[in-house]
Design an enzyme around this catalytic site. Structure first.
Site, PDB file in Angstrom:
ATOM      1  N   GLU A 258     -17.048  -6.939  -4.202  1.00 48.94           N
ATOM      2  CA  GLU A 258     -15.618  -6.630  -4.039  1.00 48.94           C
ATOM      3  C   GLU A 258     -14.770  -7.898  -4.167  1.00 48.94           C
ATOM      4  OE1 GLU A 258     -13.660  -4.152  -3.779  1.00 48.94           O
ATOM      5  OE2 GLU A 258     -14.872  -2.417  -3.255  1.00 48.94           O
TER       6      GLU A 258
ATOM      7  N   CYS B 150      -0.032   4.116   1.993  1.00 46.30           N
ATOM      8  CA  CYS B 150      -0.356   5.062   3.062  1.00 46.30           C
ATOM      9  C   CYS B 150       0.735   5.195   4.124  1.00 46.30           C
ATOM     10  CB  CYS B 150      -1.707   4.736   3.689  1.00 46.30           C
ATOM     11  SG  CYS B 150      -1.880   3.038   4.237  1.00 46.30           S
TER      12      CYS B 150
ATOM     13  N   LYS C  66     -11.273  -7.796   6.370  1.00 48.19           N
ATOM     14  CA  LYS C  66     -10.959  -7.130   7.626  1.00 48.19           C
ATOM     15  C   LYS C  66     -11.949  -6.032   7.916  1.00 48.19           C
ATOM     16  CE  LYS C  66      -7.333  -4.210   7.823  1.00 48.19           C
ATOM     17  NZ  LYS C  66      -5.993  -3.632   7.598  1.00 48.19           N
TER      18      LYS C  66
ATOM     19  N   ARG D 101     -10.846   7.264   4.941  1.00 47.84           N
ATOM     20  CA  ARG D 101     -10.670   6.344   3.822  1.00 47.84           C
ATOM     21  C   ARG D 101     -12.007   5.839   3.287  1.00 47.84           C
ATOM     22  NH1 ARG D 101      -5.668   4.489   6.959  1.00 47.84           N
ATOM     23  NH2 ARG D 101      -4.158   5.900   6.033  1.00 47.84           N
TER      24      ARG D 101
ATOM     25  N   ARG E 144      -2.982   2.653  13.554  1.00 44.38           N
ATOM     26  CA  ARG E 144      -2.401   3.910  13.049  1.00 44.38           C
ATOM     27  C   ARG E 144      -1.320   4.430  13.982  1.00 44.38           C
ATOM     28  NH1 ARG E 144      -8.089   5.463  10.422  1.00 44.38           N
ATOM     29  NH2 ARG E 144      -7.923   3.800   8.877  1.00 44.38           N
TER      30      ARG E 144
ATOM     31  N   CYS F  35      -3.836   6.368   0.755  1.00 46.02           N
ATOM     32  CA  CYS F  35      -3.373   5.114   0.160  1.00 46.02           C
ATOM     33  C   CYS F  35      -2.967   5.240  -1.307  1.00 46.02           C
ATOM     34  CB  CYS F  35      -4.445   4.041   0.294  1.00 46.02           C
ATOM     35  SG  CYS F  35      -4.944   3.743   2.004  1.00 46.02           S
TER      36      CYS F  35
ATOM     37  N   LYS G 276     -12.550  -4.757   2.724  1.00 44.93           N
ATOM     38  CA  LYS G 276     -11.953  -3.960   3.796  1.00 44.93           C
ATOM     39  C   LYS G 276     -12.935  -2.861   4.155  1.00 44.93           C
ATOM     40  CE  LYS G 276      -7.568  -1.574   4.635  1.00 44.93           C
ATOM     41  NZ  LYS G 276      -6.342  -1.115   3.970  1.00 44.93           N
TER      42      LYS G 276
ATOM     43  N   SER H  69      -6.229  -4.392  14.828  1.00 47.05           N
ATOM     44  CA  SER H  69      -5.663  -3.826  16.055  1.00 47.05           C
ATOM     45  C   SER H  69      -6.709  -3.550  17.139  1.00 47.05           C
ATOM     46  CB  SER H  69      -4.914  -2.539  15.708  1.00 47.05           C
ATOM     47  OG  SER H  69      -5.779  -1.622  15.047  1.00 47.05           O
TER      48      SER H  69
ATOM     49  N   CYS I 109       0.877  -1.182   0.000  1.00 50.05           N
ATOM     50  CA  CYS I 109       0.000   0.000   0.000  1.00 50.05           C
ATOM     51  C   CYS I 109       0.908   1.223   0.000  1.00 50.05           C
ATOM     52  CB  CYS I 109      -0.954   0.020   1.190  1.00 50.05           C
ATOM     53  SG  CYS I 109      -2.310   1.212   0.912  1.00 50.05           S
TER      54      CYS I 109
HETATM   55 ZN   LIG Z   1      -3.374   2.138   2.767  1.00 46.68          ZN
END
Ligand SMILES: [Zn+2]
Length: 327
Positions: free
Chosen positions: A234, A123, A249, A218, A206, A131, A196, A275, A121
């Site tokens: 997706e 980001c 996720k 996002r 983060r 991203c 996602k 997380s 990615c």
């Molecule tokens: Zn990203």
């Protein structure tokens, strides 16, 4: 169908031997993928404030950590990089000497028998924390996927075993597949972050990856948490574009989606226990509000029962140790 009193479901629960024999879902070490955060420097092992037991590590420490994971029987890691330098176009992401590329080379040189998956990615590498490449405040999908493909190739050249694009740009799986094949990496699988959600559960990550966006969020490319059918669309596009493993996720709050995707595509399916899912269990356990070990196992078994073949989890080491002590 018989009914009570002929049928008594408790007959098969009456002792632990019977319960063990009829158990449908068993967690094994082969289910586990351990996420790791790599930072510049040497001898760095910095605990992430909001994720007790999770560390940012420099490459030398990371290599030692991987040796320990092999000892514990954990088969796979996924790497996230925190570069020392960020810019508008995220050039650290596709630098052949970037943090991830160096980390992969070091692990491959020193550690045998560990599958190295790399997150692809932009980001973590962009100064704005988004991203992809921006035009004003809009992410340019088509430019971004070219850079993602370049990033994926540099990971493969460094020795990555599996490429895991996490950006959610349309068309990126096909673009990455084409570039990998063109460079001779036809055997490198793609594990795509196919589904996602734009989730509040990513908060602690983060802190760990220093990747909070500097403005906005996002939602323009991650999915609305309220949508289920969209997850199928997706996943379908990633499967068509050539993804070998599809990932969803977060995991725990989206068990219904894991089951739907597994049933629909019958693909190897991974779920990322993110997380926030980890930190909530850890924090409650530290306060003695829940039995941390029990809830950890329950959370992971539920994700597997929902249909996940593999689980990305910060609990990987804890679970591996639990499995060893409960043989
Ligand atoms: Zn990203």
């Amino acid at each position: 169908m018989s009914s009570f009193p002929t049928k008594r479901l408790r007959r098969l629960r009456y002792n632990s031997i019977v319960r063990d024999m009829i158990r449908e879902t068993v967690l094994t070490k082969n289910d586990l993928i351990y996420p790791l955060f790599v930072v510049p420097g040497t001898k760095v092992k910095h605990e992430v404030r909001s994720m007790p037991g999770v560390y940012q590590m420099s490459i030398d420490v990371l290599v030692e950590e991987c040796k320990e994971l092999v000892q514990l029987g954990i088969p796979a890691i996924i790497l996230f990089g925190i570069p020392d330098h960020k810019d508008e176009v995220g050039s650290g992401a596709y630098d052949p000497n970037g943090i991830i590329q160096q980390a992969v080379r070091a692990i491959k040189k020193e550690v045998k028998n560990i599958l190295v998956i790399t997150d692809v990615c932009m980001c973590e590498y962009t100064s704005h924390g988004h991203c992809g490449v921006l035009d004003g405040e809009r992410i340019l999908s088509d430019q971004t996927i070219k850079l993602l493909a370049k990033e994926a190739v540099t990971h493969a050249q460094a020795g990555a075993d599996v490429i895991a694009p996490s950006d959610m740009m349309d068309g990126r799986v096909a673009a990455i597949r084409k570039s990998l094949d063109y460079k001779g990496f036809t055997n490198i699988p793609i594990m795509s972050y196919a589904v996602k959600y734009s989730s509040g559960y990513y908060g602690p990550f983060r802190d760990a990856a220093d990747s909070a966006p500097s403005f906005g969020d996002r939602r323009s490319h991650q999915m609305d948490i309220a949508n289920g059918d969209e997850a199928i669309r997706e996943a379908e596009s990633d499967v068509e574009e050539g993804a070998d493993i599809i990932m969803l996720k977060p995991a725990g709050p989206y068990l219904d989606i894991i089951r739907r995707v597994k049933d629909k595509f019958e693909m190897p399916t991974a779920a990322y226990q993110v997380s926030g899912e980890y930190s909530m269990i850890k924090a409650a356990a530290q306060n003695n509000w829940i039995d941390g070990e029990r809830v950890m196992l329950e959370s992971l078994i539920s994700i597997k029962r929902a249909g996940a073949d593999m689980i990305l989890t910060y609990f990987a080491k804890d679970v591996a140790k639990w499995i060893d002590s409960n043989k």
